[in-house]
Design a protein around this motif. Structure first.
Motif, PDB file in Angstrom:
ATOM      1  N   ILE A 131       0.842  -1.192   0.000  1.00 24.56           N
ATOM      2  CA  ILE A 131       0.000   0.000   0.000  1.00 24.56           C
ATOM      3  C   ILE A 131       0.878   1.244   0.000  1.00 24.56           C
ATOM      4  O   ILE A 131       1.872   1.331   0.716  1.00 24.56           O
ATOM      5  N   ASP A 132       0.516   2.204  -0.793  1.00 23.50           N
ATOM      6  CA  ASP A 132       1.136   3.512  -0.749  1.00 23.50           C
ATOM      7  C   ASP A 132       0.552   4.244   0.450  1.00 23.50           C
ATOM      8  O   ASP A 132      -0.590   4.703   0.436  1.00 23.50           O
ATOM      9  N   THR A 163      -1.616   7.437   0.569  1.00 19.07           N
ATOM     10  CA  THR A 163      -3.017   7.519   0.164  1.00 19.07           C
ATOM     11  C   THR A 163      -3.969   7.198   1.304  1.00 19.07           C
ATOM     12  O   THR A 163      -5.167   7.428   1.197  1.00 19.07           O
ATOM     13  N   PRO A 212      -4.665   3.327  -4.043  1.00 21.54           N
ATOM     14  CA  PRO A 212      -3.231   3.013  -4.111  1.00 21.54           C
ATOM     15  C   PRO A 212      -2.877   2.512  -5.498  1.00 21.54           C
ATOM     16  O   PRO A 212      -3.699   1.904  -6.184  1.00 21.54           O
ATOM     17  N   ARG A 213      -1.654   2.742  -5.917  1.00 21.95           N
ATOM     18  CA  ARG A 213      -1.223   2.280  -7.231  1.00 21.95           C
ATOM     19  C   ARG A 213      -0.928   0.793  -7.221  1.00 21.95           C
ATOM     20  O   ARG A 213      -0.957   0.152  -8.270  1.00 21.95           O
ATOM     21  N   ILE A 262      -1.204  -2.932  -4.551  1.00 25.85           N
ATOM     22  CA  ILE A 262      -1.544  -3.574  -3.288  1.00 25.85           C
ATOM     23  C   ILE A 262      -1.416  -5.087  -3.486  1.00 25.85           C
ATOM     24  O   ILE A 262      -1.838  -5.628  -4.511  1.00 25.85           O
TER      25      ILE A 262
END
Length: 364
Positions: free
Chosen positions: A16-17, A20, A27-28, A30
């Protein structure tokens, strides 16, 4: 504790980013949550039970950048499965699920899905069927991770599931399967009767832990199967007879089984692995082999069906296919989890109805 179904196996990684979290946006990347292996099918009022799909795990998201469909390692699936770009899902949503292709009898088939990955890559998978006999690809959405750009990971599964059902995501390409509460054993019996892959049991109160392999989710196979590293082939005149397979233990690749190769796959498997030929065994320790053995660089993941474990090896193993979204480092021995069994509370008709409602096509 080992065998405790509520404990995770190994570390709990996340992709996870964190920038965000706490504000709208997806997220980009996951990593999906994964199940452990159950020792047997069971009944439990604390679990819901779903079909185990014979496909490829995928995450689907839509935001201002458009729709994204990625495999469990973040690889883009749209170039290989462009039909999925036409999925109708709302902006700000992130779904966990599986991409499937069904056969002419309405059953999910990993072999038919694999043909799509190999269509432009010689040699062709053996036994290819006309496109008219394939149904799909389709996306099975079984979890809702983000809604309206906001994370739902900390919510219990039954709340995420309720939100997912409220979204009404039933269409020609994406659908939400049904699930059964409590009665896993009769559901598993129906799954086996219809010759499907298996069942997943999930704790109703489980939070979503990205990248974790946890006992909060458990898998039950109708026929035991494992992901293994392909380390060599025993061949006869350019046709694979036996696949030499291993599993990772620490940093070493240990020999796990000799899996017989069905005649349908014999010539294809030898050709498909030719560029992976190696000069020596990739296994730690000696392996008894003959002159017809061709060693392989340990980069390919195979699916094998077997009859259980015998002295640390997989008994009576059979090669079933290559795992196109697999990684060799993930091929490890699985310790089955024992779960206390409860009495069944329903008759046999409810599990059958749930199964039939879950499948996208009528099953013959």
């Amino acid at each position: 504790m080992p065998g405790d179904p509520s404990s995770a196996e190994g570390p709990r990684p996340t992709l996870i980013d964190v920038a965000t979290v706490g504000r709208p946006g997806l997220p980009r990347a996951i990593a999906p949550m994964r199940p452990r292996l159950a020792a047997d099918a069971f009944n439990s009022p604390d679990h819901i039970f779903e079909l185990k799909w014979d496909g490829i795990r995928a995450l689907v998201a839509r935001d201002a950048a458009g729709i994204r469909v990625v495999d469990r390692h973040g690889g883009d699936l749209l170039p290989l499965l462009p039909e999925l770009a036409d999925m109708h899902i709302p902006d700000g949503i992130l779904l966990d699920g599986e991409v499937i292709v069904c056969d002419s009898r309405g059953r999910p088939s990993y072999e038919l899905l694999a043909e799509r990955f190999l269509r432009e890559r010689p040699p062709m998978l053996p036994g290819a069927r006309p496109a008219a006999r394939r149904r799909g690809p389709l996306f099975v959405a079984f979890d809702l991770l983000y809604d309206d750009g906001r994370p739902l990971l900390s919510l219990p599964l039954e709340q995420r599931r309720a939100r997912l059902l409220e979204r009404g995501l039933h269409g020609p390409i994406v659908f939400v399967p049904d699930h059964l509460e409590g009665d896993g054993e009769p559901f598993f019996d129906v799954v086996a009767e219809y010759e499907l892959e298996g069942m997943i049991a999930k704790r109703r109160d489980s939070r979503y832990i990205p990248g974790a392999r946890t006992g909060d989710w458990l898998k039950c196979h109708v026929t035991p199967r494992s992901d293994v590293v392909l380390g060599g082939l025993v061949e006869d005149r350019g046709r694979a007879q036996t696949a030499l397979c291993g599993v990772r233990v620490g940093e070493e690749l240990l020999f796990a089984t000799e899996a017989r190769v069905p005649p349908l796959y014999a010539e294809w498997l030898s050709g498909a692995t030719r560029s992976f030929t190696a000069g020596a065994s990739p296994f730690a320790g000696p392996v008894a082999v003959g002159a017809r053995t061709r060693w392989l660089r340990p980069r390919l993941v195979a699916i094998v069906e077997h009859e259980g474990h015998a002295g640390g090896a997989l008994a009576d193993a059979r090669f079933r296919g290559l795992r196109f979204d697999g990684r060799p480092e993930d091929c490890r021995r699985e310790e089955p989890v024992d779960v206390p069994d409860a009495p069944a509370s329903l008759g046999p008709e409810r599990p059958r109805l749930v199964l039939l409602r879950s499948l996208p096509f009528p099953v013959e």
